[in-house]
Write a protein that holds these residues in place. Structure first.
Motif, PDB file in Angstrom:
ATOM      1  N   ILE A   1       0.868  -1.187   0.000  1.00  0.00           N
ATOM      2  CA  ILE A   1       0.000   0.000   0.000  1.00  0.00           C
ATOM      3  C   ILE A   1       0.901   1.232   0.000  1.00  0.00           C
ATOM      4  CG2 ILE A   1      -1.713   1.305   1.327  1.00  0.00           C
ATOM      5  CD1 ILE A   1      -2.624  -1.416   2.506  1.00  0.00           C
ATOM      6  N   THR A   2       0.618   2.149  -0.906  1.00  0.00           N
ATOM      7  CA  THR A   2       1.440   3.365  -0.965  1.00  0.00           C
ATOM      8  C   THR A   2       0.699   4.576  -0.382  1.00  0.00           C
ATOM      9  OG1 THR A   2       0.678   3.572  -3.233  1.00  0.00           O
ATOM     10  CG2 THR A   2       2.888   2.676  -2.904  1.00  0.00           C
ATOM     11  N   GLU A   3      -0.610   4.650  -0.672  1.00  0.00           N
ATOM     12  CA  GLU A   3      -1.407   5.771  -0.141  1.00  0.00           C
ATOM     13  C   GLU A   3      -2.762   5.265   0.325  1.00  0.00           C
ATOM     14  OE1 GLU A   3       0.482   9.274  -2.993  1.00  0.00           O
ATOM     15  OE2 GLU A   3      -1.667   8.880  -3.091  1.00  0.00           O
ATOM     16  N   VAL A   4      -3.249   5.880   1.396  1.00  0.00           N
ATOM     17  CA  VAL A   4      -4.555   5.527   1.948  1.00  0.00           C
ATOM     18  C   VAL A   4      -5.392   6.802   2.010  1.00  0.00           C
ATOM     19  CG1 VAL A   4      -5.749   4.523   3.936  1.00  0.00           C
ATOM     20  CG2 VAL A   4      -3.414   3.797   3.411  1.00  0.00           C
ATOM     21  N   THR A   5      -6.571   6.769   1.397  1.00  0.00           N
ATOM     22  CA  THR A   5      -7.463   7.933   1.532  1.00  0.00           C
ATOM     23  C   THR A   5      -8.494   7.605   2.603  1.00  0.00           C
ATOM     24  OG1 THR A   5      -7.119   8.540  -0.761  1.00  0.00           O
ATOM     25  CG2 THR A   5      -9.069   9.475   0.318  1.00  0.00           C
ATOM     26  N   LEU A   6      -8.491   8.442   3.630  1.00  0.00           N
ATOM     27  CA  LEU A   6      -9.350   8.187   4.791  1.00  0.00           C
ATOM     28  C   LEU A   6     -10.520   9.161   4.809  1.00  0.00           C
ATOM     29  CD1 LEU A   6      -6.356   7.819   7.211  1.00  0.00           C
ATOM     30  CD2 LEU A   6      -8.036   6.009   6.796  1.00  0.00           C
ATOM     31  N   ARG A   7     -11.668   8.652   5.244  1.00  0.00           N
ATOM     32  CA  ARG A   7     -12.855   9.483   5.424  1.00  0.00           C
ATOM     33  C   ARG A   7     -12.818  10.018   6.856  1.00  0.00           C
ATOM     34  NH1 ARG A   7     -16.199   5.741   5.595  1.00  0.00           N
ATOM     35  NH2 ARG A   7     -15.521   4.784   3.663  1.00  0.00           N
ATOM     36  N   CYS A   8     -12.409  11.258   7.017  1.00  0.00           N
ATOM     37  CA  CYS A   8     -12.279  11.812   8.370  1.00  0.00           C
ATOM     38  C   CYS A   8     -13.543  12.582   8.750  1.00  0.00           C
ATOM     39  CB  CYS A   8     -11.063  12.724   8.441  1.00  0.00           C
ATOM     40  SG  CYS A   8      -9.539  11.844   8.044  1.00  0.00           S
ATOM     41  N   VAL A   9     -13.654  12.921  10.015  1.00  0.00           N
ATOM     42  CA  VAL A   9     -14.823  13.667  10.508  1.00  0.00           C
ATOM     43  C   VAL A   9     -14.307  14.979  11.118  1.00  0.00           C
ATOM     44  CG1 VAL A   9     -16.156  11.576  10.981  1.00  0.00           C
ATOM     45  CG2 VAL A   9     -14.703  12.526  12.783  1.00  0.00           C
ATOM     46  N   PRO A  10     -15.181  15.965  11.289  1.00  0.00           N
ATOM     47  CA  PRO A  10     -14.711  17.186  11.965  1.00  0.00           C
ATOM     48  C   PRO A  10     -14.171  16.827  13.363  1.00  0.00           C
ATOM     49  CG  PRO A  10     -16.879  17.527  10.968  1.00  0.00           C
ATOM     50  CD  PRO A  10     -16.582  16.067  10.845  1.00  0.00           C
ATOM     51  N   SER A  11     -13.148  17.545  13.792  1.00  0.00           N
ATOM     52  CA  SER A  11     -12.569  17.283  15.132  1.00  0.00           C
ATOM     53  C   SER A  11     -13.676  17.224  16.161  1.00  0.00           C
ATOM     54  CB  SER A  11     -11.674  18.444  15.575  1.00  0.00           C
ATOM     55  OG  SER A  11     -10.686  18.671  14.666  1.00  0.00           O
ATOM     56  N   PHE A  12     -13.522  16.379  17.146  1.00  0.00           N
ATOM     57  CA  PHE A  12     -14.546  16.315  18.202  1.00  0.00           C
ATOM     58  C   PHE A  12     -13.893  16.071  19.559  1.00  0.00           C
ATOM     59  CE2 PHE A  12     -14.729  11.638  18.626  1.00  0.00           C
ATOM     60  CZ  PHE A  12     -14.120  11.242  17.428  1.00  0.00           C
ATOM     61  N   THR A  13     -14.661  16.424  20.573  1.00  0.00           N
ATOM     62  CA  THR A  13     -14.188  16.240  21.945  1.00  0.00           C
ATOM     63  C   THR A  13     -14.913  15.047  22.536  1.00  0.00           C
ATOM     64  OG1 THR A  13     -13.897  18.613  22.129  1.00  0.00           O
ATOM     65  CG2 THR A  13     -14.016  17.396  24.190  1.00  0.00           C
ATOM     66  N   LEU A  14     -14.161  14.227  23.261  1.00  0.00           N
ATOM     67  CA  LEU A  14     -14.790  13.085  23.933  1.00  0.00           C
ATOM     68  C   LEU A  14     -14.823  13.343  25.434  1.00  0.00           C
ATOM     69  CD1 LEU A  14     -13.290   9.852  22.320  1.00  0.00           C
ATOM     70  CD2 LEU A  14     -15.671  10.622  22.241  1.00  0.00           C
ATOM     71  N   ALA A  15     -15.966  13.023  26.034  1.00  0.00           N
ATOM     72  CA  ALA A  15     -16.060  13.062  27.493  1.00  0.00           C
ATOM     73  C   ALA A  15     -15.809  11.650  27.990  1.00  0.00           C
ATOM     74  CB  ALA A  15     -17.442  13.535  27.909  1.00  0.00           C
ATOM     75  N   ALA A  16     -14.786  11.508  28.815  1.00  0.00           N
ATOM     76  CA  ALA A  16     -14.406  10.174  29.315  1.00  0.00           C
ATOM     77  C   ALA A  16     -14.883  10.001  30.751  1.00  0.00           C
ATOM     78  CB  ALA A  16     -12.892  10.044  29.270  1.00  0.00           C
ATOM     79  N   GLN A  17     -15.498   8.858  30.979  1.00  0.00           N
ATOM     80  CA  GLN A  17     -15.895   8.500  32.352  1.00  0.00           C
ATOM     81  C   GLN A  17     -15.339   7.126  32.617  1.00  0.00           C
ATOM     82  OE1 GLN A  17     -20.178   8.716  32.572  1.00  0.00           O
ATOM     83  NE2 GLN A  17     -19.910   9.899  34.434  1.00  0.00           N
ATOM     84  N   GLU A  18     -14.482   7.015  33.622  1.00  0.00           N
ATOM     85  CA  GLU A  18     -13.853   5.735  33.896  1.00  0.00           C
ATOM     86  C   GLU A  18     -13.995   5.417  35.376  1.00  0.00           C
ATOM     87  OE1 GLU A  18      -9.779   6.292  32.661  1.00  0.00           O
ATOM     88  OE2 GLU A  18     -10.382   6.950  30.663  1.00  0.00           O
ATOM     89  N   GLY A  19     -14.245   4.173  35.674  1.00  0.00           N
ATOM     90  CA  GLY A  19     -14.337   3.813  37.086  1.00  0.00           C
ATOM     91  C   GLY A  19     -14.640   2.346  37.275  1.00  0.00           C
ATOM     92  N   PRO A  20     -14.447   1.851  38.519  1.00  0.00           N
ATOM     93  CA  PRO A  20     -14.681   0.433  38.785  1.00  0.00           C
ATOM     94  C   PRO A  20     -16.165   0.115  38.979  1.00  0.00           C
ATOM     95  CG  PRO A  20     -13.865   1.543  40.750  1.00  0.00           C
ATOM     96  CD  PRO A  20     -13.946   2.586  39.691  1.00  0.00           C
ATOM     97  N   GLU A  21     -16.581  -1.054  38.500  1.00  0.00           N
ATOM     98  CA  GLU A  21     -17.939  -1.566  38.720  1.00  0.00           C
ATOM     99  C   GLU A  21     -17.793  -3.063  38.985  1.00  0.00           C
ATOM    100  OE1 GLU A  21     -20.545   0.410  38.528  1.00  0.00           O
ATOM    101  OE2 GLU A  21     -19.614   2.132  37.517  1.00  0.00           O
ATOM    102  N   PRO A  22     -18.705  -3.660  39.762  1.00  0.00           N
ATOM    103  CA  PRO A  22     -18.607  -5.118  39.960  1.00  0.00           C
ATOM    104  C   PRO A  22     -18.686  -5.827  38.608  1.00  0.00           C
ATOM    105  CG  PRO A  22     -20.178  -4.139  41.482  1.00  0.00           C
ATOM    106  CD  PRO A  22     -19.792  -3.051  40.520  1.00  0.00           C
ATOM    107  N   VAL A  23     -17.754  -6.734  38.375  1.00  0.00           N
ATOM    108  CA  VAL A  23     -17.636  -7.318  37.037  1.00  0.00           C
ATOM    109  C   VAL A  23     -18.900  -8.095  36.637  1.00  0.00           C
ATOM    110  CG1 VAL A  23     -16.355  -9.393  37.787  1.00  0.00           C
ATOM    111  CG2 VAL A  23     -16.071  -8.521  35.468  1.00  0.00           C
ATOM    112  N   GLU A  24     -19.570  -8.755  37.619  1.00  0.00           N
ATOM    113  CA  GLU A  24     -20.810  -9.500  37.281  1.00  0.00           C
ATOM    114  C   GLU A  24     -21.839  -8.554  36.680  1.00  0.00           C
ATOM    115  OE1 GLU A  24     -19.539  -9.710  40.277  1.00  0.00           O
ATOM    116  OE2 GLU A  24     -19.379 -11.820  40.875  1.00  0.00           O
TER     117      GLU A  24
END
Ligand SMILES: Cc1cc2nc3c(=O)[nH]c(=O)nc-3n(C[C@H](O)[C@H](O)[C@H](O)COP(=O)(O)OP(=O)(O)OC[C@H]3O[C@@H](n4cnc5c(N)ncnc54)[C@H](O)[C@@H]3O)c2cc1C
Length: 446
Positions: A174-197
């Motif tokens: 592969i020499t070149e890849v044309t990608l379908r991009c989207v306008p820049s965006f912001t992600l809100a991340a929420q991370e934390g522990p939960e009981p695995v079950e």
């Protein structure tokens, strides 16, 4: 990494000394390198950043180093179509896209892979409504075995396009890849522990409720670390982690401190279950928002080996329940978390999500600890639900089994035989997973 002409992958489990290295700096030079390999009766393979755990990038003949073939060739900020040279690393691409007000809609969890290397193995992130990186490709340009340069897209050679987006490096360079991009965006991340079950029981609902949902479960631990990333409306101010907090969370906790725990576990494996319970209980919460690529990707400095399978999304709870039952019975304890992600079905022939909404289950073991029994157990569990291995992550399947798992496997082989009848782009791994191309004996053990 290359030392004295010998190439080694990131995990350190694959090495090869190619017959020769070439570092082309243009499409014409790539074509010449392929023709020269043919003239010398050598195979030829592009090496990306070496982040595959399988020997997929092994180049026993001519190894093409594309680190001098990088950067954006053309960008249309109105349509979002961006053409990039194949050796560009995702990190550079993300930075360049940022400057253009664009972004990739979804990414995996690191950004050091090359664009061509990442798409060729089906690299993916998470998101029930989104596909892997290769689904963001609009068009490809590649050099075929005879040295010709061809383009393909949905309209232009659609069969080649369906095969080459996740082409395993088996169809051409592969020499070149044309990608379908989207306008820049912001992600809100929420991370934390939960009981695995609870997380497993609510898996389908959680995956559907968030743009990007994933979780990590530490074997022997009670909690899962749940990560939910959602797009913020355009224009809403981001609230990123401070530089100091980012350094603490990612460099200290996820790399330095975790690396220390892993080394302690490797020295005294019997304490691993206790260490896992402590890590699981100590998981903390964080929420922040940032440029999408800064949320998707983080540095990974602790080295490990990994296997990952895509399974039908609906089967994830039963597979995870079985893993949770069986993993603690293994003679050698597991020091690394299990990662669970999701993706939408796509139409790429050898994409692991081809034709089915998928859950990805990735298992890891710290480098230097025994992993064979664990990975074999995992493979036996996912085999029961038609699991498809990530092409770049460790697995033991060969063409006979993979043919049953991919409806378009034969169609891929047909194209490969047509455009590369002598197996110019093959290597031992590709012979194993795809079969040796017509007119060529298998290249050796993989
Ligand atoms: C720490 C870590 C985190 C990871 N995280 C994720 C993740 O979140 N999601 C995921 O899906 N995977 C993940 N992976 C796997 C990784 O994304 C893939 O293995 C990817 O292929 C690596 O890209 P690379 O540039 O290193 O390619 P390499 O491993 O060097 O090569 C992969 C394949 O691409 C081919 N190739 C490279 N360049 C070209 C070209 N120009 N033309 C044709 N073929 C080419 C090679 O020949 C080879 O067949 C991770 C791996 C590591 C080590």
């Amino acid at each position: 990494m290359v030392t004295d002409g010998t190439w080694r992958n990131w995990a350190g489990n694959v090495t090869v000394t190619p017959a020769r290295w070439q570092r082309p700096g243009s499409t014409a030079e790539i074509a010449l390198a392929v023709q020269a390999a043919a003239a010398d009766g050598l195979t030829v393979h592009a090496v990306g950043s070496g982040h595959s755990f399988t020997p997929i990038a092994v180049a026993p003949g001519v190894a093409l180093d594309l680190s001098g073939w990088t950067g954006i060739v053309a960008a249309d900020t109105r349509t979002g179509l961006v053409t990039v040279r194949s050796g560009t690393r995702l990190r550079e691409l993300n930075a360049d896209l940022d400057r253009l007000g664009l972004a990739l809609a979804n990414l995996g969890d690191i950004d050091v892979q090359t664009v061509a290397g990442a798409v060729s193995t089906g690299t993916h992130g998470t998101g029930a409504k989104l596909g892997g990186l290769a689904t963001q490709i609009e068009a490809l340009e590649m050099v075929l075995a005879d040295g010709s340069v061809v383009a393909c897209s949905e309209l232009d050679r659609p069969d080649l396009f369906a095969a080459a987006r996740v082409g395993l490096g088996a169809l051409g360079i592969i020499t070149e890849v044309t990608l379908r991009c989207v306008p820049s965006f912001t992600l809100a991340a929420q991370e934390g522990p939960e009981p695995v079950e609870d997380v497993i029981a609510r898996f389908g609902e959680l995956a559907a409720a968030h743009d990007h949902f994933e979780f990590y479960w530490i074997p022997n631990g009670r909690n899962a670390l749940v990560k939910q990333n959602n797009r913020l409306p355009a224009g809403q101010q981001a609230a990123p982690l401070s530089a100091a907090r980012r350094f603490y969370e990612y460099e200290v906790m996820e790399n330095a401190a975790f690396g220390l725990l892993c080394r302690a576990g490797r020295r005294a494996p019997r304490i691993i279950p206790r260490l896992n319970r402590i890590t699981s209980a100590a998981l903390s919460r964080r929420s922040y928002s940032d440029h999408s690529h800064r949320v998707f990707t983080t540095p990974r400095r602790v080295r490990f080996v990994e296997s990952e399978y895509a399974i039908p999304a609906a089967t994830a709870p039963e597979v995870l329940d079985e893993l949770r039952r069986e993993v603690p019975k293994l003679a050698d304890p597991v020091m690394f978390p299990v990662e669970v992600r999701v993706a939408a079905a796509d139409d790429i022939w050898l994409s692991t999500a081809s034709g089915r909404a998928s859950a990805y289950i990735a298992i890891h073991q710290y480098r230097g600890l025994p992993y064979e029994a664990y990975f074999a157990l995992f493979e036996s569990i996912v085999a029961g639900v038609g699991g498809r291995p990530h092409w770049g992550k460790m697995h033991t399947l060969g063409a006979d089994r993979l043919r049953e798992l991919y409806p378009q496997f034969e169609a891929f082989g047909k194209i490969r035989n047509e455009i590369d009848p002598d197996g110019r782009f093959t290597n031992p791994y590709l012979d194993r997973v795809l079969g040796a191309p017509h007119g060529r004996r298998p290249a050796g053990p993989a």
